[in-house]
Scaffold this active site. Sequence first.
Site, PDB file in Angstrom:
ATOM      1  N   LYS A 279       0.735  -1.219   0.049  1.00 27.28           N
ATOM      2  CA  LYS A 279       0.114   0.005  -0.078  1.00 27.28           C
ATOM      3  C   LYS A 279       0.941   1.166   0.001  1.00 27.28           C
ATOM      4  CE  LYS A 279      -4.363   1.425   1.987  1.00 27.28           C
ATOM      5  NZ  LYS A 279      -5.709   0.927   2.835  1.00 27.28           N
ATOM      6  N   GLU A 364     -19.729  -4.276  10.404  1.00 29.95           N
ATOM      7  CA  GLU A 364     -20.650  -3.438  11.121  1.00 29.95           C
ATOM      8  C   GLU A 364     -21.720  -4.287  11.984  1.00 29.95           C
ATOM      9  OE1 GLU A 364     -19.666  -2.464   8.208  1.00 29.95           O
ATOM     10  OE2 GLU A 364     -18.455  -0.776   8.434  1.00 29.95           O
ATOM     11  N   ARG A 392     -26.036  -0.564   7.568  1.00 29.28           N
ATOM     12  CA  ARG A 392     -25.886  -2.238   7.536  1.00 29.28           C
ATOM     13  C   ARG A 392     -26.371  -2.797   8.817  1.00 29.28           C
ATOM     14  NH1 ARG A 392     -20.709  -4.248   4.068  1.00 29.28           N
ATOM     15  NH2 ARG A 392     -21.619  -3.314   2.526  1.00 29.28           N
TER      16      ARG A 392
HETATM   17  C1  LIG Z   1     -19.321  -1.232   5.129  1.00 34.73           C
HETATM   18  C2  LIG Z   1     -17.953  -0.222   5.015  1.00 34.73           C
HETATM   19  N1  LIG Z   1     -17.383   0.033   6.218  1.00 34.73           N
HETATM   20  C3  LIG Z   1     -16.402   0.865   6.300  1.00 34.73           C
HETATM   21  C4  LIG Z   1     -15.712   1.225   4.940  1.00 34.73           C
HETATM   22  C5  LIG Z   1     -14.644   2.327   5.075  1.00 34.73           C
HETATM   23  N2  LIG Z   1     -13.586   1.888   4.495  1.00 34.73           N
HETATM   24  C6  LIG Z   1     -13.066   2.277   3.004  1.00 34.73           C
HETATM   25  S1  LIG Z   1     -11.913   1.380   2.378  1.00 34.73           S
HETATM   26  C7  LIG Z   1     -11.567   0.420   4.044  1.00 34.73           C
HETATM   27  C8  LIG Z   1     -10.639  -0.420   3.942  1.00 34.73           C
HETATM   28  C9  LIG Z   1     -10.561  -1.263   2.970  1.00 34.73           C
HETATM   29  O1  LIG Z   1      -9.314  -2.168   3.192  1.00 34.73           O
HETATM   30  P1  LIG Z   1      -8.948  -3.060   1.902  1.00 34.73           P
HETATM   31  O2  LIG Z   1     -10.289  -3.749   1.431  1.00 34.73           O
HETATM   32  O3  LIG Z   1      -7.906  -3.988   2.270  1.00 34.73           O
HETATM   33  O4  LIG Z   1      -8.430  -2.169   0.693  1.00 34.73           O
HETATM   34  P2  LIG Z   1      -6.996  -1.291   0.677  1.00 34.73           P
HETATM   35  O5  LIG Z   1      -7.474   0.190   0.891  1.00 34.73           O
HETATM   36  O6  LIG Z   1      -6.195  -1.876   1.787  1.00 34.73           O
HETATM   37  O7  LIG Z   1      -6.535  -1.504  -0.725  1.00 34.73           O
HETATM   38  C10 LIG Z   1     -12.627   1.208   4.860  1.00 34.73           C
HETATM   39  C11 LIG Z   1     -12.579   0.265   6.265  1.00 34.73           C
HETATM   40  C12 LIG Z   1     -16.460   0.928   4.032  1.00 34.73           C
HETATM   41  N3  LIG Z   1     -16.067   1.710   2.722  1.00 34.73           N
HETATM   42  N4  LIG Z   1     -17.610   0.325   3.867  1.00 34.73           N
END
Ligand SMILES: Cc1ncc(C[n+]2csc(CCOP(=O)(O)OP(=O)(O)O)c2C)c(N)n1
Length: 624
Positions: A279, A364, A392
């Site tokens: 990342k 959630e 959710r």
């Molecule tokens: C239901 C929900 N909860 C929280 C989020 C906030 N959120 C956006 S991206 C993310 C992390 C995602 O991590 P990953 O899938 O590993 O993607 P990366 O950014 O590491 O590529 C979170 C918690 C969201 N988008 N949707």
Amino acid sequence: MLKEIRNPNQLKSLSLQELESLAAEIREELVRTVSETGGHLASNLGVVELTLAMHYVYDCPEDRFVFDVGHQSYVHKLLTGRYEQFHTLRQAGGLSGFPDPAESPCDTFVAGHASTAISAALGMARSRELCGAGGRVVALVGDGALTGGVCYEALNDAGQSGVPLTVILNDNEMSISKNVGALSGYLSHLRQSRGYLAFKRGVRRWLEKIPKVGMPIFRFIEKLRDAVKSLFIGGQFFEALGFVYLGPIDGHDLRHLIRVLRRARADERPVLVHVVTQKGRGYQPAENHPDEFHGVAPFYIDSGRRRKREQEPSCGLLVAKQLAEMADGDSRICAITAAMPSGTGTEEFRQRHPERFYDVGIAEEHAVAMAAGMASAGMKPYVAIYSTFLQRSYDQILIDVCRCNLPVTFLIDRAGFVGADGRTHQGLFDLSYLRSVPGLIVAAPRDVRELKRMVALSAGVDGPMAIRYPRDGLDLGAAMASDGPLRVGEWELLSEGEDAMFFAAGPMVQLAMQASIKLAGRQIRAGVVDARFIKPMDARLLVEAARGAKLVVTLEENSVIGGLGEGIAHLLAESGLRVPTLILGAPDDYVEHARIEEQREGCGLSVAKVCERVAAALRAGDAK
Ligand SMILES: Cc1ncc(C[n+]2csc(CCOP(=O)(O)OP(=O)(O)O)c2C)c(N)n1
């Protein structure tokens, strides 16, 4: 080169070396643009080679890509004819920060909320089978998103479906913060097996050199792959679910990525390709602090420092600090977050009470059901979740918490307009979905001083309560601070007025105050009530304040459907008091990305527009 790419098919004629220089150009463009616009930088820097390889191997839009969450789709946007508009990212009228089918046929699905890509991709693949359409479907899912339960419902279904579908797992060990949970441990175990894969590549290179017999021997070894791999890698979780597992592979090695994706594309079964990426790759500040550069405000490229100082402290941080102090004296208090320890400020609580802090991942529904369990066994949990993601958990709030009147407090962050994240992230529905829940107290403080009082009040509430607040802490000053007691369901009369009476909640109280001052200049006397409890409402003060007015005006940063305004109209109707009522709030729509002030203005929630609406309604009333 990047400028010339209007269509992803152009990539197919590039050499590996050219693709590698294109990757470097894309990284420069990402850093340059996001340093101006803000946005999800680290996630996109990590998927540059992966996205290039996807477009190199597949044919967009015939083949469909589904990006989980969608925050990592910037590279895809740059490669699918949106380079020229890329500088408009996340600004009013510009490109969305998430996939949007209205922008390009290459964007197949709107997401924003995590963990739905595999379900959507399976749906597309099934639909294609039924319609006899060709093309492959690929879901790109992060390891963070894989902590969300919806993914497992989809994997479980997809694995036995026999439908050709590729899931690319982008494993960078990070959600927004460090990823959590047992599955994250399992992926780390798989990653360690990369030594084995390097060994396998070495064997291939060595055998290739032996004429005639070398490759047949290698293919024989490949056939034994599963058996051999399990010796090194251990439990084949994805294979048990019915997927062909390919990986883990280095997500920055274009040659290898292309080879493995070709293999996945040719397979008629569900395939999971496990790709390991870094990342923030290629920009030092983001590599050093991938969490801070997950979603970032405009910054200076040289140092990575923010251009504008943060409006400190956020409401979430204030609440978490207060909660940590309350927890010093109350061992029942604990804090729960769903993958947002820094966004919700609850990291602060973790520092002080690590043993009573839970980051459950992007889960959630689980967070709320678990809080219900803890509350039923004697604890007093506080669940901090953004308004949009709490959607959710509606069922868990309704059935698991409130049906049993359990003392769970919901700290609802990012309530109201959220700005650049746009349509999928607006906190404009919580008042509507929470007002329908029996027994739930729903509060919206007008500023940080009132927020503090509400959090203190929650300590003594022996049932469910929700407190909703925006990210930025507004302070209306000591002069506007209320010194009277704060009791559940009691509103506060801030000023009197015979022409119009505003009933406002949250930061909209400030707007009501400003509008009443401006209206006074037009000889319109408007009073203001802080309707700080959306449930239960203060029926007594409502009738008292509305009785003398010609017009009731409600103001909320929530959809006009089902929020404060409709609640007040309902109460007025029940009371038999007939006063014309103007319900002002967000429209029954999805509000696009822009700055928060622009979104308010666009929805008629500026001082000038509110005054206009009030004056017009009074004129119409006089004319009758
Ligand atoms: C239901 C929900 N909860 C929280 C989020 C906030 N959120 C956006 S991206 C993310 C992390 C995602 O991590 P990953 O899938 O590993 O993607 P990366 O950014 O590491 O590529 C979170 C918690 C969201 N988008 N949707």
